[in-house]
Design an enzyme around this catalytic site. Structure first.
Site, mmCIF file in Angstrom:
data_model
loop_
_atom_site.group_PDB
_atom_site.id
_atom_site.type_symbol
_atom_site.label_atom_id
_atom_site.label_comp_id
_atom_site.label_asym_id
_atom_site.label_seq_id
_atom_site.Cartn_x
_atom_site.Cartn_y
_atom_site.Cartn_z
ATOM 1 N N HIS A 10 32.699 42.008 40.770
ATOM 2 C CA HIS A 10 33.838 41.394 40.412
ATOM 3 C C HIS A 10 34.014 40.068 41.218
ATOM 4 O O HIS A 10 33.836 40.283 42.320
ATOM 5 C CB HIS A 10 34.937 42.273 40.331
ATOM 6 C CG HIS A 10 34.975 43.023 39.009
ATOM 7 N ND1 HIS A 10 35.755 44.067 38.902
ATOM 8 C CD2 HIS A 10 34.614 42.961 37.930
ATOM 9 C CE1 HIS A 10 35.833 44.757 37.809
ATOM 10 N NE2 HIS A 10 34.863 44.086 37.002
ATOM 11 N N ASP A 12 36.310 38.544 42.629
ATOM 12 C CA ASP A 12 37.134 38.588 43.973
ATOM 13 C C ASP A 12 36.258 39.292 44.962
ATOM 14 O O ASP A 12 36.780 39.253 46.049
ATOM 15 C CB ASP A 12 38.393 39.272 43.484
ATOM 16 C CG ASP A 12 38.463 40.583 43.130
ATOM 17 O OD1 ASP A 12 37.402 40.958 42.062
ATOM 18 O OD2 ASP A 12 39.259 41.313 43.398
ATOM 19 N N HIS A 214 43.951 45.286 48.529
ATOM 20 C CA HIS A 214 43.708 45.115 47.304
ATOM 21 C C HIS A 214 44.967 44.589 46.448
ATOM 22 O O HIS A 214 45.131 44.657 45.046
ATOM 23 C CB HIS A 214 42.879 45.758 46.361
ATOM 24 C CG HIS A 214 42.002 44.866 45.189
ATOM 25 N ND1 HIS A 214 42.446 45.159 44.009
ATOM 26 C CD2 HIS A 214 41.009 44.167 45.238
ATOM 27 C CE1 HIS A 214 41.659 44.244 43.269
ATOM 28 N NE2 HIS A 214 40.522 44.018 43.847
HETATM 29 ZN ZN LIG Z 1 38.914 43.348 43.181
HETATM 30 ZN ZN LIG Z 2 36.747 45.181 40.506
#
Ligand SMILES: [Zn+2]
Ligand SMILES: [Zn+2]
Length: 259
Positions: A10, A12, A214
């Site tokens: 992903h 990020d 996160h």
């Molecule tokens: Zn993430």
């Molecule tokens: Zn993720």
């Protein structure tokens, strides 16, 4: 930095790579860098790293690690475990080797062992015979082997049994907490965890400490709220962006205490 582990693809979690590698290149790095990713990630990681087209001044090796396998180093290993986010997401556990027991230097000196290689042999568990014929037993001067440190990072995930298993006996569990409890439905939909769910994983596994990560860093208020939510389930919780912590060596003997 020699190696980088990517938990999943992903944006990020891996789109920082091209910039980071280019910076290293500009700083004159020549040493090879190894980038690890979960099953099936190598092609995509390669494309990302080559984004922009200019050549790096150092070689990059991209390797896939099967879920459940470990990469061994001299003093520690990095174990992977399956988490519940997107296919091939991995969690990571950095597990240090157990250390030799505590060496009683004063006693060894009193017993007349000459300083030098004999010290090392005793510490490694070998008995030593002195010139006069007396035997010094390693078990008399060396304590039980001591547990190495363990740090677990879940990456993005729903709360899951594999995270609990991996986190038993950990000194530090870093668990994602993207949402608060009021957003539990959204956490389920997007395969993330709430702060309370992260704390429940910690409660089941009993690591020494839990760090939440996160969460949206827009307001430190949000971090405090998530930390408070988690603390009601697992008190040794912290949530603060950009925090650096030291994980101290402990003298817990192997096979006792937290397992
Ligand atoms: Zn993430
Ligand atoms: Zn993720």
């Amino acid at each position: 930095m020699k190696e980088i582990f990517i938990t999943h693809l992903h944006a990020d979690h891996y789109l920082g790579l091209p910039g980071l590698l280019r910076t290293m290149s500009l700083q004159g790095r020549e040493e090879e860098l190894v980038v690890w990713g979960g099953p099936g990630s190598a092609g995509h990681l390669r494309d990302t790293i080559e984004l922009g087209g200019d050549r790096l001044a150092f070689p990059v090796a991209i390797r896939e690690i099967p879920v459940g396998e470990a990469v061994r180093y001299d003093d520690f290993e990095v174990r992977t475990f399956p988490v519940e986010h997107i296919p091939s997401s991995i969690g990571l556990a950095l597990v240090e080797n157990d250390r030799l027991g505590r060496f009683d230097v004063e006693l060894v000196r009193e017993l007349g062992v000459p300083e030098g290689p004999a010290y090392g042999r005793l510490h490694r568990g070998e008995d030593v015979t002195l010139d006069g014929g007396e035997v010094v037993r390693a078990s008399d001067v060396v304590g039980p082997a001591r547990r190495g440190r363990k740090v677990v990072y879940t990456g993005d995930t729903r709360p899951c049994d594999a995270s609990v298993e991996a986190s038993r006996g950990a000194d530090l569990l870093i668990h994602e907490a993207t949402f608060s409890h009021e957003e539990a439905a959204r956490a389920r939909e997007t395969r993330h965890s709430t702060a309370r769910e992260a704390a429940e994983v910690a409660h089941a596994a009993q690591p020494a400490r839990l760090f939440l990560t996160h969460f949206s860093a827009r307001h430190s208020e949000q971090a405090h709220r998530l930390a408070r939510e988690a603390e009601s389930v697992f008190p040794a919780t912290a949530a603060e962006d950009g925090q650096t912590v030291e994980v101290h060596l402990k003298d817990d003997p192997v096979g006792e205490g937290r397992a």
